[in-house]
Write a protein that holds these residues in place. Structure first.
Motif, PDB file in Angstrom:
ATOM      1  N   UNK A 174       0.836  -1.206   0.000  1.00 34.62           N
ATOM      2  CA  UNK A 174       0.000   0.000   0.000  1.00 34.62           C
ATOM      3  C   UNK A 174       0.872   1.258   0.000  1.00 34.62           C
ATOM      4  N   UNK A 175       1.995   1.210   0.695  1.00 34.41           N
ATOM      5  CA  UNK A 175       2.921   2.346   0.657  1.00 34.41           C
ATOM      6  C   UNK A 175       3.622   2.467  -0.694  1.00 34.41           C
ATOM      7  N   UNK A 176       3.852   1.343  -1.363  1.00 33.18           N
ATOM      8  CA  UNK A 176       4.522   1.382  -2.660  1.00 33.18           C
ATOM      9  C   UNK A 176       3.675   2.078  -3.725  1.00 33.18           C
ATOM     10  N   UNK A 177       2.339   2.020  -3.575  1.00 32.40           N
ATOM     11  CA  UNK A 177       1.477   2.626  -4.600  1.00 32.40           C
ATOM     12  C   UNK A 177       0.844   3.919  -4.090  1.00 32.40           C
ATOM     13  N   UNK A 178       1.375   4.471  -3.016  1.00 31.97           N
ATOM     14  CA  UNK A 178       0.832   5.730  -2.507  1.00 31.97           C
ATOM     15  C   UNK A 178       0.946   6.816  -3.583  1.00 31.97           C
ATOM     16  N   UNK A 179      -0.096   7.616  -3.714  1.00 35.66           N
ATOM     17  CA  UNK A 179      -0.154   8.599  -4.801  1.00 35.66           C
ATOM     18  C   UNK A 179       0.887   9.708  -4.657  1.00 35.66           C
ATOM     19  N   UNK A 180       1.432   9.923  -3.462  1.00 34.52           N
ATOM     20  CA  UNK A 180       2.380  11.011  -3.250  1.00 34.52           C
ATOM     21  C   UNK A 180       3.807  10.518  -3.063  1.00 34.52           C
ATOM     22  N   UNK A 181       3.970   9.461  -2.285  1.00 35.67           N
ATOM     23  CA  UNK A 181       5.329   9.010  -1.955  1.00 35.67           C
ATOM     24  C   UNK A 181       5.641   7.597  -2.430  1.00 35.67           C
ATOM     25  N   UNK A 182       4.705   6.932  -3.084  1.00 32.95           N
ATOM     26  CA  UNK A 182       4.917   5.544  -3.477  1.00 32.95           C
ATOM     27  C   UNK A 182       5.907   5.396  -4.622  1.00 32.95           C
ATOM     28  N   UNK A 184       6.363   2.859  -6.706  1.00 30.39           N
ATOM     29  CA  UNK A 184       5.728   2.301  -7.892  1.00 30.39           C
ATOM     30  C   UNK A 184       4.881   3.342  -8.621  1.00 30.39           C
ATOM     31  N   UNK A 185       4.168   4.155  -7.856  1.00 27.04           N
ATOM     32  CA  UNK A 185       3.349   5.197  -8.475  1.00 27.04           C
ATOM     33  C   UNK A 185       4.237   6.226  -9.166  1.00 27.04           C
ATOM     34  N   UNK A 186       5.340   6.592  -8.553  1.00 26.95           N
ATOM     35  CA  UNK A 186       6.251   7.547  -9.176  1.00 26.95           C
ATOM     36  C   UNK A 186       6.882   6.968 -10.447  1.00 26.95           C
ATOM     37  N   UNK A 187       7.242   5.700 -10.407  1.00 28.73           N
ATOM     38  CA  UNK A 187       7.834   5.069 -11.590  1.00 28.73           C
ATOM     39  C   UNK A 187       6.813   4.988 -12.726  1.00 28.73           C
ATOM     40  N   UNK A 188       5.573   4.600 -12.397  1.00 28.82           N
ATOM     41  CA  UNK A 188       4.550   4.467 -13.433  1.00 28.82           C
ATOM     42  C   UNK A 188       4.190   5.816 -14.043  1.00 28.82           C
ATOM     43  N   UNK A 189       4.040   6.833 -13.194  1.00 27.89           N
ATOM     44  CA  UNK A 189       3.622   8.147 -13.704  1.00 27.89           C
ATOM     45  C   UNK A 189       4.791   8.949 -14.268  1.00 27.89           C
ATOM     46  N   UNK A 190       5.980   8.838 -13.671  1.00 29.70           N
ATOM     47  CA  UNK A 190       7.106   9.642 -14.108  1.00 29.70           C
ATOM     48  C   UNK A 190       7.886   9.044 -15.248  1.00 29.70           C
ATOM     49  N   UNK A 191       8.162   7.728 -15.175  1.00 27.87           N
ATOM     50  CA  UNK A 191       8.980   7.082 -16.191  1.00 27.87           C
ATOM     51  C   UNK A 191       8.127   6.526 -17.334  1.00 27.87           C
ATOM     52  N   UNK A 192       7.095   5.772 -16.973  1.00 30.15           N
ATOM     53  CA  UNK A 192       6.250   5.156 -17.996  1.00 30.15           C
ATOM     54  C   UNK A 192       5.148   6.072 -18.504  1.00 30.15           C
TER      55      UNK A 192
END
Length: 345
Positions: A174-182, A184-192
């Protein structure tokens, strides 16, 4: 002149009708002469006497050793099951009192649209988790069974997530996909450059729960498959290589058919695990978005502890148990049918 028989000397066993049961006598005939009876103590089978008394002695001797486990089984397994069956025919609450309701709870469960939705969500979770688990764990088990330097380290690393509590694993993901600090979320939105609705879309949430469940259980099932692959006879593999079989042919025609019983056991275990999923739903989604991840166990929990009806929750539990038993019986029956066909072939 006495005629000497041309027949070779031989020894035969004879049981005389006048002897007691189990009295075996050995007759030794030399040439054509008369038989000479040789009593052999080693060939005497003593008659069985006092069978009922011996059975009673064995039973009374075993009772002290079985009593503890029998009491524990009755207290923690048999009594809860019988009491759950009793609750399915009641209405009311445990505090205000129970009243006999007949089959009203079962009729209510059959007419409950939310319970049908929870069953659908549970089946969807199973449809994602079961093939994903089998494919990944068979592949990992095959890799772990290979003789590579440092393989013991890899086995330990693969098994480590299985040592974590399910609640801890859920919080980590749940922390890995957090919308602000996660991450995985940063990798998906920033890189991919992807906006993945991890928990805001029902189907995506089901897939995400399946991935987390696989992560927590992959080590355990991979080690099971590793042991199964290691038990495949090397003689069969060497013979296949001599005949020119490729690695893919050895895997699909020798290794996988030989570990079918292990695959069947893992299939049943994964199915039971999928039906009983609750803790990850509690930690990650709380049944949301809306009721999209309302699994059967989560709905039962809501009825039992969050203002619902305990008899109604018990009824849903029995229905879920029946559904699980039917699915497991289908898997086991298909596995035995395939084994019978292989035996006839």
């Amino acid at each position: 002149m006495k005629q000497v028989s041309s027949q070779p000397d031989h020894v035969r066993l004879a049981v005389h009708p006048t002897h007691q049961r189990g009295d075996v006598r050995r007759e030794h005939r030399v040439g054509g002469g008369p038989p000479v009876g040789l009593a052999s103590d080693s060939l005497r089978v003593p008659p069985r006497r006092g069978g009922t008394r011996r059975w009673w002695v064995d039973l009374t001797s075993a009772v002290p050793f079985l009593l503890g486990k029998t009491v524990l089984f009755g207290a923690f397994m048999l009594f809860p099951f019988v009491y759950t069956v009793y609750l399915t025919f009641q209405r009311g609450s445990l505090l205000s009192g129970l009243r006999f309701a007949g089959l009203d709870n079962y009729r209510a469960v059959a007419e409950d649209p939310l319970f049908r939705q929870t069953l659908w969500s549970t089946f969807l979770f199973m449809a994602v988790l079961i093939p994903l688990t089998l494919i990944v764990t068979i592949a990992v088990g095959l890799l772990l069974s290979s003789s590579v330097r440092g393989m013991s380290v890899y086995r330990s690393l693969i098994y480590m997530p299985s040592l974590l509590s399910i609640v801890v694993a859920g919080l980590i993901w749940k922390m890995l996909i957090d919308s602000e600090t996660g991450p995985l979320e940063r990798f998906a939105s920033g890189v991919l450059r992807l906006r993945i609705p991890w928990l805001t879309d029902g189907n995506t949430a089901i897939v995400f729960l399946s991935i987390v469940t696989l992560w927590t259980s992959a080590g355990f099932y991979s080690l099971i498959f590793m042991s199964a692959f290691n038990n495949v006879s090397e003689d069969l593999l060497d013979a296949a290589r001599v005949d020119g079989a490729s690695g893919w042919q050895i895997l699909t025609r020798i290794k996988l058919p030989l570990i079918k019983p292990v695959m069947q056991v893992v299939l049943v275990l994964v199915t039971i695990n999928a039906v009983q999923v609750f803790d990850l739903v509690y930690v990650i989604t709380q049944g949301g978005p809306g009721t999209a991840t309302y699994t059967a166990m989560w709905y039962i929990y809501q009825n039992a502890f969050n203002g619902g009806s305990v008899p109604y929750a018990a009824t849903m539990s029995m229905v879920l148990l029946l559904v699980t038993a039917i699915i497991a019986a289908i898997f086991v029956g298909r596995g035995r049918g395939e084994e019978a066909d292989d035996g006839h072939a």
